[in-house]
Write a protein that holds these residues in place. Structure first.
Motif, PDB file in Angstrom:
ATOM      1  N   GLU A   1       0.833  -1.190   0.000  1.00  0.00           N
ATOM      2  CA  GLU A   1       0.000   0.000   0.000  1.00  0.00           C
ATOM      3  C   GLU A   1       0.872   1.246   0.000  1.00  0.00           C
TER       4      GLU A   1
ATOM      5  N   LYS B   1       2.351   1.700  -3.317  1.00  0.00           N
ATOM      6  CA  LYS B   1       1.345   1.959  -4.328  1.00  0.00           C
ATOM      7  C   LYS B   1       0.937   3.424  -4.313  1.00  0.00           C
ATOM      8  N   LYS B   2       0.980   3.999  -3.141  1.00  0.00           N
ATOM      9  CA  LYS B   2       0.458   5.355  -2.992  1.00  0.00           C
ATOM     10  C   LYS B   2       1.247   6.395  -3.768  1.00  0.00           C
TER      11      LYS B   2
ATOM     12  N   SER C   1       6.817  11.120  -5.632  1.00  0.00           N
ATOM     13  CA  SER C   1       7.362  10.253  -4.593  1.00  0.00           C
ATOM     14  C   SER C   1       8.868  10.158  -4.704  1.00  0.00           C
TER      15      SER C   1
ATOM     16  N   GLN D   1       3.501   3.470  -9.960  1.00  0.00           N
ATOM     17  CA  GLN D   1       3.471   3.651  -8.520  1.00  0.00           C
ATOM     18  C   GLN D   1       4.750   4.378  -8.145  1.00  0.00           C
TER      19      GLN D   1
ATOM     20  N   ARG E   1     -10.246   8.604  -3.243  1.00  0.00           N
ATOM     21  CA  ARG E   1      -9.123   8.099  -2.448  1.00  0.00           C
ATOM     22  C   ARG E   1      -8.843   6.638  -2.693  1.00  0.00           C
TER      23      ARG E   1
ATOM     24  N   PRO F   1      -7.506   3.528  -4.324  1.00  0.00           N
ATOM     25  CA  PRO F   1      -6.247   3.461  -5.063  1.00  0.00           C
ATOM     26  C   PRO F   1      -6.416   3.418  -6.576  1.00  0.00           C
TER      27      PRO F   1
ATOM     28  N   SER G   1      -4.583   6.074  -9.135  1.00  0.00           N
ATOM     29  CA  SER G   1      -3.593   5.798 -10.157  1.00  0.00           C
ATOM     30  C   SER G   1      -4.072   6.333 -11.506  1.00  0.00           C
TER      31      SER G   1
ATOM     32  N   THR H   1       0.570  15.199   2.898  1.00  0.00           N
ATOM     33  CA  THR H   1      -0.387  14.354   3.584  1.00  0.00           C
ATOM     34  C   THR H   1      -0.277  14.612   5.077  1.00  0.00           C
TER      35      THR H   1
ATOM     36  N   CYS I   1      -3.032   9.723   7.766  1.00  0.00           N
ATOM     37  CA  CYS I   1      -3.358   8.750   6.742  1.00  0.00           C
ATOM     38  C   CYS I   1      -3.212   7.343   7.310  1.00  0.00           C
TER      39      CYS I   1
ATOM     40  N   GLN J   1       3.202   6.251   3.446  1.00  0.00           N
ATOM     41  CA  GLN J   1       3.723   6.087   2.110  1.00  0.00           C
ATOM     42  C   GLN J   1       5.181   6.475   2.093  1.00  0.00           C
TER      43      GLN J   1
END
Lengths: 436, 861
Positions: free
Chosen positions: A141, A144-145, A151, A184, B433, B435, B439, B465, B469, B473
Motif C-alpha cells: 500500500e 502503491k500510494k 514520490s 506507482q 481516495r 487506489p 492511479s 499528507t 493517513c 507512504q
C-alpha cells in the motif's frame, strides 16, 4: 653513531610500514568504492545512467548485474551509487534498500528489513506489525500510494539475487517488478548474481515483468591490464604522510612489476583465475612478509606467497600423518588399483596391510588390529576416506564400505615430501608387487 | 453531521470588531469579536469569544468543531490573527480501535468534549469557517436523532484519548453560558443580491471559462506552499488513523441528509452569481434541462423564474447553512497566505465536473425521451451508445480536445449513493481516495505532462499528507522529478510499461466481450464468473482495468447501476486464505482474520440481506489461490451462483486449461464455461501498439519498430518485452548520438543492439572470458565425456584428463585444490552443474551448456 642513526631510521620505517600495511590491507579486504574500475566503463555508464533516470526523472527500472564471483559487481554498484549520491539534487531524494539473499532467507524477513530500511516502522506510531500478511499489504500500500513525479524514488539492491528466486512463489520479486512496471512509487530493482542462468529461475510472470536488462561483468581484461591492476593495487596513495617513503615504495612496486620472475608469478596466477580477489590474496600474503628489517617487497616474497596460494590442501594433510596411516593409505591405493575404484572396507585394507607387514616384518612394526582401526578412523575424520553410504548404527565398522578421496598422483607427490619415510614403504607405494 | 459542499471558492476577509484589549503580560492584543466577510461582502458573520465555531480541517465534510476561548493578534510581522480554542471531536475523529469504548452507536450529530491538554489549542483565526450551534445535554438525556436542523451538534460526553466520560457539572455550566446571542450575529447581506443579471452563458464562453479556471488552478498549484493550516490539531489527526475508512463511514452515515442540503445550496447560489466560482455556474446551467427531475426530487416546485424571484427564501436558506458557503477545499488552504490577486482558485477535482455535465448534455439529445422510464433494454441501448461514444473518443485521439476530455473523466471508484448526478458531481474528492482511481488520476496528470511539458508547472505541490493517513507512504521527494526534455526522453516515458495508453489497441474484441459480460450482469442484477487466460504480457489485466474504467464512467452517467469494484492479486497475498481478508477490507473496511472474514463474506453473499450494489471482483493470478482443499477457489466461484450475492468474478490466470488441470470438478463446474483466452500478440499487433504509443513523436524509424515487433512476436508475443526493448533502444541511440548532439532517430542498428542485448545468451562470452585454467578444465570435461560416452563425470576422472592434457601441451599441471576451485567457480556461475555442498573427488559434474557451444567458444581464440 651510525648504528643509532640506522636504529632511528628503522623506527621511522616501522611506523611507516604499519601505516602501509593498514592502508593496503584495507584496500584488499574491503571493497572500497574509491578504487578505480577496470575495463567496465560501458557497463558502468549503463548502470549509472539508469540510476540517474530513476533518481531524477522518476522512471522505474529493473536490471540484473551478472558476473562470476569477484568480477566487481558490488564494486560497480557501490561506485554508481556513490556517484549518484554526489549529485546534489539526488542525494536527499533517493532511498536505498539493501537486501542480501543470504541474510533475508525468506520474504517475511525481507519485508521486515525493507520496512526498517525505509523507516516506515514508526509511521504508524505504536503499532507493531502483527502478521506477515499485514506487513505485506502495508508495504504494498505504501509503495502503491506514490507516483512518478512526487514520490521519492527507492533503489532496491538485491545481493545474491538468485536466492530470492527460491522464495515461495517469488512473491517479493513479483511485487517489486510489478511496481517497477506500473505507475506507482518509482523504484529501481538491481539484482546482483553470479548465475548466468538467472532468467531461467524466474517464474514466467515474474520474468515478463522484469525488464530484461542485464549487465554482464566478465573479467574481460588481458594480462597487461592485470599487471597494471597489480601495480595500482600495491602503490601508495599520494596523500601518504611520509612522502619520501611513499616515493620509494612506489618505485619499488614499479621495479617489481617489471621483474621477470614477478611477471611469471602473475602470469601463473592470471592463468588460474582472473578473479581480483585471488590477486588480493596473493598480495596480502606477500605484504605480511614485509617487516622493518625488510621494508620493501621483493620477488621472492611474491613467489613464496604464490606457492602458499597454490598449495594442495589434501597433500598437506598427508604430510602430517603417521607411518601407519601412510601405510593404510598406500594399501587403499593398491586396492583401488586392483579393483578399479571399487569401494573397500577396513578388513580389506587391514589384510592388504598385513600382507605387506608379513613380507617386510623388519621395517614396520606389526600393530594390533584395534590400533590399526584407530588409525583408520582418524583417516576418516580427516576426510581422506569417506563412507559410501551414511553410517548406520548396526553395521559393523570393519565392513563399512569406504572410498579414498585422494588421487594417485596426490599420494605419490605427498610421499616424495614425507619426512623420514621408510624406504620399504616408499617402494611398496610405487608397486604393490615390489615384495615379490 | 451535514454534508458541506466544498466547491464554493470565495475569499474571506477577517477583521477585528471592537477595540483591542491589551494584555500587558503577554504582549499581544486580544479581542472580543471578529468579523468574517466573504469577498463580495454578501455575508458577514461576527464571531464572538465563547461561541462554537467550525474550523477548516482535512475532511471537508466534517470540519473541526471548537469553542472559541480567545482572539488575539500575534506579535509576528505582519501580525497574524490567532485564536485560542477548546476542541471538540467528532466520533469519526476518534481512532478506530478506540471507537468501541463508547459502547453504543453514536448519534449522527454527536460530538465530544476533547479533554486532552497535550493537544495544541491555538490556531490561525483565518481558518475559522463560521459559527455552529452546539447544545449541551445532561448525561441522562438522549441525543435527539431526527432534528430538522442538521447544523446543530450535541455534546454529552468528554473524550480524553482513553475513555469517554460524562461532562462535569461546572464544565457544563460554563459551556452553556455563552450560547445565547450567538446566532443573531449572522447578518446576511441580502440587499447585495445580483441575481437579476445572471448572464446566459453561451457554449463558447463556457469552454473558455473552463479553460480559464483550469489555468488558474494550475497557476495556483505552482505557487510555493506554506502550510499555515492549523497544525494545532496534529495530535488529533494522528489519533485518527484509518482516515479514509472513517470518512467513508461518515459519508455513509450522512447519506440520508446530503441530498437535500446540497440541493438547497445550489438554489441559494443561483441568486448570487457574482459570488459563484466557475464550476457552480456550469452546474446551474446544467441543471436547467433537468429541472423537472430536480424539482420532483426536492418536493419543491421551483422554476428558473421562481428562483430569481424568491430572494427571501434564499436568504433563509443561507442563514440556515452558513458554513456551506464559507467552507474551503482542503487543497486551497495551503494557498492562504498568497491568495491575494487570485479570484477563483479552483482545485483540480472541481474542474472535472463540467466534463461530466457536458457529456451528459450531449447524450441527452439521444436519450432524452427514454430518460423518464428506463427499462433494461433501453438502458442497455443507451450504454451501447456510450460505448460507441467512448470508442469514437478513443479513435480521435489525435484531437487534443478529446484528449483532454478523456483525461478529465475521472471515474468515481465507489458510487456510494444512488442520487442524481448533481450530487455526484459535488461530492468532494472523497471517493477518489480509492487506489484505483488515484492511479488513474495520476495517469492523467502524467499524460498531460506528456502533452504540454512546457506549460506544466515545474514544481508540483507536494501532497502534504497529514499524519492521519491510514497507511504511510514513501516520503515524497524534495526536488520535483524532471520532465522529459528531448524527443527520446518523451518516447521513453511513453514506452514505459507503466504508462497506460489512452486506449488499448488490438484488444477491441476482448474488451467488447468482457464489457458486455459485466454489463449484462450489472443490468440483470445477477452474478457470474468469467475465466480469462493468456500468457504474460498480453494485456489481460490492462483490458479488465479498461473495462472497469468505462463501466465506472457509465455508472456515473447512470447507464449502468453503480457497482463496487474490488481487485485482488494472488501474487500479492502471502497465502491463499488472505484473499478473504483483502476482499472484506476493500468491501467494508473491516479487518478480520482469514477465517472470520470468510464467514462474514459468506454471510454477506449468501444470505438475503438488504439489496446491495453489485460487486465486481477481479482475481488476478488465480492459480496461486490453489489450496489442497481448494476451498478458496470454491468459495470465490460459489458466491456468484447465490441468488442474492450479485457478485461478478473475473478470474485471470496464465494457462488456458487451468480449470481442468488443477481444479476439482465441483470447482470448475462452478466457474462455468464463460472463458476467454488472450492470444499472444502478433507482430502487426505489436507494431500497432508501439505506433500508437509513439503517435506524434518522431523518435523511431518505421523499420526499427517493425524489427522489434517481429523479433518479440517470434519469441513470446509479450508486449512488455517489446516496450522494454524499444526503451533500451532509445537509450542506445541517445548514447551513441551524444557527440553530435543532434536529435537522433532510433534506427534498425539501435533496435538490433537492444534485441541482442536482451535475448543473447551469455554463456559463450563467459567461456571466452574465463581464465586459461578454466578453459582447460572445460576441455578436460569434453574429453572425458567423449571418452566415456556419458554426459556426466566425476571430478576425479576430469582431473586426470586435465592432468593428461596439460602434460600433452607441456604445461605445469595444477594442483587438486586449484582445480577444485576452478570447478566450483564454474559451478557457481552455472556453466557447470555440480552437486551442491560436496567438494571431493567423487563430485559429479555436468555441463550446463551444449558441448558444441563450449567447443565453439574455446576454438575462437
Amino acid at each position: 653513531m651510525s648504528s643509532r642513526k640506522s636504529k632511528s631510521n628503522s623506527l621511522i620505517h616501522a611506523e611507516c610500514l604499519s601505516q602501509v600495511q593498514r592502508i593496503l590491507r584495507e584496500r584488499f579486504c574491503h571493497q572500497s568504492p574509491h578504487s578505480n574500475l577496470f575495463g567496465v566503463q560501458v557497463q558502468y555508464k549503463h548502470l549509472s545512467e539508469l540510476l540517474k533516470r530513476t533518481a531524477i526523472h522518476g522512471e522505474s527500472n529493473s536490471v540484473l548485474i551478472i558476473g562470476p564471483r569477484g568480477s566487481g559487481k558490488t564494486m560497480l554498484i557501490n561506485h554508481a551509487l556513490r556517484e549518484l549520491m554526489e549529485i546534489e539534487e539526488v542525494s536527499e531524494n533517493v532511498l536505498q534498500v539493501h537486501l542480501n539473499g543470504l541474510l533475508q532467507i525468506n520474504d517475511k524477513i525481507a519485508l521486515k528489513e525493507i520496512t526498517r530500511q525505509l523507516n516506515l516502522e514508526n509511521v504508524v506510531g505504536d503499532k507493531v506489525f502483527g502478521s506477515f500478511a499485514e506487513n505485506f499489504s502495508f508495504l504494498l500500500e505504501a509503495l502503491k500510494k506514490g507516483d512518478r513525479t512526487s514520490s521519492c524514488p527507492v533503489i532496491f539492491i538485491l545481493d545474491e539475487f538468485d536466492l530470492f528466486a527460491h522464495h515461495k512463489n517469488q512473491t517479493l520479486l513479483y511485487n517489486l517488478f510489478d511496481i517497477s512496471q506500473s505507475a506507482q512509487t518509482p523504484i529501481a530493482v538491481i539484482g546482483l548474481t553470479c548465475r548466468l542462468d538467472i532468467l531461467e529461475l524466474l517464474e514466467k510472470r515474474v520474468k515478463s515483468r522484469f525488464s530484461h536488462r542485464q549487465i554482464y561483468l566478465m573479467n574481460s581484461f588481458g594480462f597487461p591490464q592485470y599487471v597494471k591492476i597489480f601495480k595500482e593495487q600495491l602503490s601508495l596513495p599520494a596523500e601518504f604522510p611520509d612522502k619520501l617513503f611513499a616515493e620509494k615504495w612506489n618505485e619499488n612496486v614499479q621495479c617489481l612489476s617489471e621483474e621477470r620472475s614477478v611477471q611469471e608469478v602473475l602470469q601463473k596466477h592470471f592463468n588460474i583465475s582472473k578473479n581480483l580477489r585471488s590477486l588480493h590474496m596473493l598480495l596480502m600474503l606477500s605484504l605480511n612478509r614485509v617487516t622493518a628489517s625488510h621494508p620493501f617487497m621483493t620477488a621472492i616474497d611474491l613467489m613464496e606467497a604464490s606457492q602458499l596460494c597454490s598449495m594442495d590442501s589434501k597433500a598437506n594433510i598427508v604430510h602430517g600423518l603417521s607411518v601407519l596411516e601412510i601405510c593404510l593409505i598406500i594399501a587403499m591405493k593398491h586396492l583401488n588399483d586392483i579393483y578399479e575404484e571399487e569401494p573397500f572396507n577396513f578388513q580389506m585394507v587391514y589384510n592388504e596391510f598385513q600382507k605387506f607387514v608379513q613380507r617386510k616384518a623388519h621395517s614396520v612394526y606389526n600393530f594390533e588390529k584395534p590400533v590399526v582401526m584407530k588409525a583408520f578412523e582418524h583417516l576418516q575424520q580427516l576426510e581422506l576416506i569417506k563412507p559410501v553410504e551414511r553410517t548406520s548404527g548396526n553395521s559393523q565398522r570393519e565392513y563399512q564400505l569406504m572410498k579414498l578421496l585422494l588421487d594417485n598422483t596426490q599420494i605419490m607427490n605427498a610421499l616424495q615430501k614425507y619426512p623420514n619415510c621408510p624406504t620399504d614403504v616408499r617402494q611398496w607405494a610405487t608397486s604393490s608387487l615390489s615384495w615379490l | 453531521m451535514a454534508h458541506y459542499p466544498t466547491r464554493l471558492k470565495t475569499r474571506k476577509t477577517y477583521s477585528w470588531v471592537g477595540r483591542p484589549l491589551l494584555d500587558r503580560k503577554l504582549h499581544y492584543q486580544t479581542y472580543r469579536e471578529m468579523c468574517v466577510k466573504t469577498e463580495d461582502c454578501s455575508t458577514e458573520i461576527n464571531i464572538q469569544v465563547g461561541q462554537f465555531v467550525l474550523i477548516k480541517g482535512d475532511d471537508d465534510e466534517n470540519p473541526f468543531v471548537a469553542k472559541l476561548l480567545e482572539l488575539f493578534e500575534d506579535d509576528s510581522d505582519p501580525p497574524k490573527k490567532c485564536a485560542q480554542v477548546q476542541w471538540f471531536v467528532r466520533f469519526c475523529e476518534i481512532p478506530v480501535r478506540k471507537q468501541h469504548l463508547l459502547g453504543r452507536k453514536p448519534a449522527a450529530q454527536e460530538i465530544f468534549w476533547y479533554d486532552y491538554p497535550a493537544c495544541n489549542s491555538s490556531i490561525n483565526a483565518e481558518t475559522i469557517i463560521g459559527p455552529v450551534r452546539v447544545i449541551l445535554l445532561p448525561p441522562n438525556d438522549v441525543v435527539p436523532t431526527d432534528l430538522k436542523n442538521e447544523k446543530t451538534l450535541f455534546v454529552k460526553l468528554s473524550w480524553n484519548e482513553k475513555k469517554f466520560r460524562p461532562l462535569s457539572p461546572e464544565l457544563f455550566a460554563e459551556l452553556n453560558k455563552p450560547q445565547e446571542g450567538a446566532a443573531k450575529c449572522q447578518k446576511p447581506v441580502g440587499a447585495k443580491n445580483k441575481s437579476a443579471e445572471s448572464p446566459a452563458w453561451t457554449p463558447a464562453e463556457y469552454v473558455a471559462k473552463r479553460i480559464e479556471s483550469r489555468h488558474s488552478a494550475s497557476k495556483s498549484r505552482q505557487t510555493p506552499t506554506h502550510p499555515v493550516t492549523p497544525r494545532a490539531r496534529k495530535r488529533l489527526e494522528l489519533a485518527g488513523l484509518g482516515n479514509s475508512w472513517m470518512s467513508q463511514q461518515a459519508s455513509c452515515a450522512t447519506l440520508d441528509s446530503p441530498g437535500r442540503t446540497k440541493r438547497k445550496v445550489a438554489f441559494s447560489e443561483i441568486t448570487s452569481p457574482s459570488k459563484r466560482s466557475q464550476p457552480d455556474k456550469l452546474q446551474t446551467l446544467s441543471q436547467a434541462p433537468k429541472a423537472p427531475e430536480t424539482t420532483r426530487e426536492n418536493g419543491l416546485s421551483y422554476t428558473e423564474d421562481d428562483k430569481k424571484a424568491s430572494p427571501e427564501r434564499c436568504m433563509i436558506l443561507r442563514t440556515r447553512i452558513p458554513p456551506l458557503k464559507t467552507i474551503d477545499i482542503r487543497d486551497e488552504r495551503t494557498l492562504t497566505p498568497i491568495r491575494g490577486g487570485r479570484r477563483s482558485s479552483v482545485v483540480p477535482s472541481v474542474i472535472l465536473k463540467p466534463e461530466n455535465i457536458e457529456k451528459r448534455d450531449a447524450k441527452e439529445a439521444e436519450t432524452q425521451n427514454e430518460a423518464t422510464s428506463t427499462p433494461h433494454r433501453v438502458r442497455r441501448k443507451s450504454s451501447l451508445l456510450t460505448m460507441n461514444r467512448i470508442r469514437r473518443q478513443l479513435r480521435f485521439l489525435g484531437n487534443s480536445k478529446s484528449d483532454q476530455e478523456e483525461k478529465e473523466i475521472l471515474p468515481a471508484a465507489e458510487i456510494s449513493d444512488s442520487s442524481s448526478e448533481d450530487e455526484e458531481a459535488s461530492i468532494p474528492p472523497l471517493p477518489r481516495r480509492t487506489p484505483r482511481t488515484v492511479s488513474r488520476n495520476l495517469q492523467s496528470s502524467l499524460k498531460s505532462s506528456l502533452k504540454t511539458p512546457t506549460k506544466m508547472p515545474k514544481k508540483r505541490p507536494k501532497p502534504r499528507t497529514t499524519p492521519c493517513c491510514a497507511t504511510p507512504q514513501i516520503r515524497s521527494r524534495i526536488l520535483a522529478a524532471q520532465e522529459p526534455a528531448s524527443v527520446l526522453e518523451k518516447a521513453r516515458l511513453r514506452l514505459h510499461v507503466s504508462a497506460v495508453p489512452e486506449s488499448l489497441p488490438c484488444r477491441e474484441q476482448e474488451f467488447q466481450d468482457i464489457y458486455n459480460f459485466v454489463e449484462s450482469k450489472l443490468l440483470d442484477n445477477t452474478g457470474g464468473c468469467m475465466y480469462i487466460s493468456g500468457v504474460p504480457g498480453t494485456g489481460k489485466t490492462a483490458t479488465v482495468h479498461e473495462v472497469i474504467r468505462c463501466l465506472q464512467q457509465a455508472a456515473q452517467a447512470n447507464d449502468v447501476p453503480p457497482f463496487h469494484y474490488i481487485e485482488v492479486n494472488g501474487m500479492k497475498l502471502t497465502e491463499p486464505h488472505q484473499v478473504y481478508v483483502q476482499i472484506l477490507q476493500k468491501l467494508t473496511g473491516q479487518k478480520a482474520t482469514a477465517s472470520h472474514a470468510a464467514e462474514l463474506l459468506a454471510k454477506r453473499f449468501c444470505t438475503r440481506g438488504s439489496p446491495q450494489d453489485t460487486t465486481v471482483l477481479l482475481v488476478d493470478e488465480l492459480d496461486l489461490l490453489w489450496t489442497h482443499k481448494q476451498d478458496v477457489m470454491y468459495n470465490l466461484f460459489d458466491w456468484p451462483t447465490q441468488k442474492k450475492a450479485r457478485l461478478v468474478v473475473l478470474a485471470i490466470a496464465n494457462t488456458m486449461d487451468l480449470p481442468e488441470r488443477i481444479m476439482m470438478n465441483r470447482v470448475s463446474s462452478r466457474l462455468g464455461l464463460t472463458r476467454m483466452s488472450f492470444q499472444p500478440y502478433t507482430y502487426s499487433q505489436l507494431q500497432q501498439i508501439l505506433r500508437s504509443r509513439l503517435r506524434h513523436l518522431k523518435a523511431f524509424e518505421d523499420d526499427a519498430i517493425q524489427l522489434v515487433a517481429r523479433k518479440v512476436a517470434a519469441l513470446s508475443g509479450d508486449a512488455r518485452r517489446c516496450l522494454d526493448i524499444c526503451r533500451r533502444a532509445t537509450e542506445i541511440c541517445e548514447f551513441s548520438q551524444q557527440k553530435p548532439n543532434s536529435p537522433g532517430l532510433v534506427t534498425i542498428a539501435h533496435s538490433m543492439e537492444a534485441v541482442d542485448e536482451m535475448f543473447s545468451s551469455s554463456y559463450i562470452t563467459a567461456i571466452k572470458n574465463s581464465s586459461i585454467l578454466e578453459q582447460g578444465f572445460l576441455r578436460a570435461i569434453l574429453a572425458e565425456f567423449h571418452r566415456s560416452g556419458l554426459e556426466e563425470a566425476t571430478f576425479q576422472q576430469i582431473y586426470s584428463q586435465h592432468v593428461a592434457l596439460c602434460r600433452m601441451e607441456g604445461l605445469p599441471y595444477p594442483t587438486m585444490s586449484e582445480t577444485m576451485a576452478v570447478c566450483s567457480r564454474l559451478g557457481s556461475c552455472r556453466l557447470l552443474l555440480v552437486e551442491p555442498s560436496r567438494n571431493d573427488l567423487l563430485l559429479r559434474v555436468r555441463l550446463n551448456v551444449s558441448q558444441d557451444d563450449v567447443l565453439y567458444a574455446l576454438k575462437e581464440e
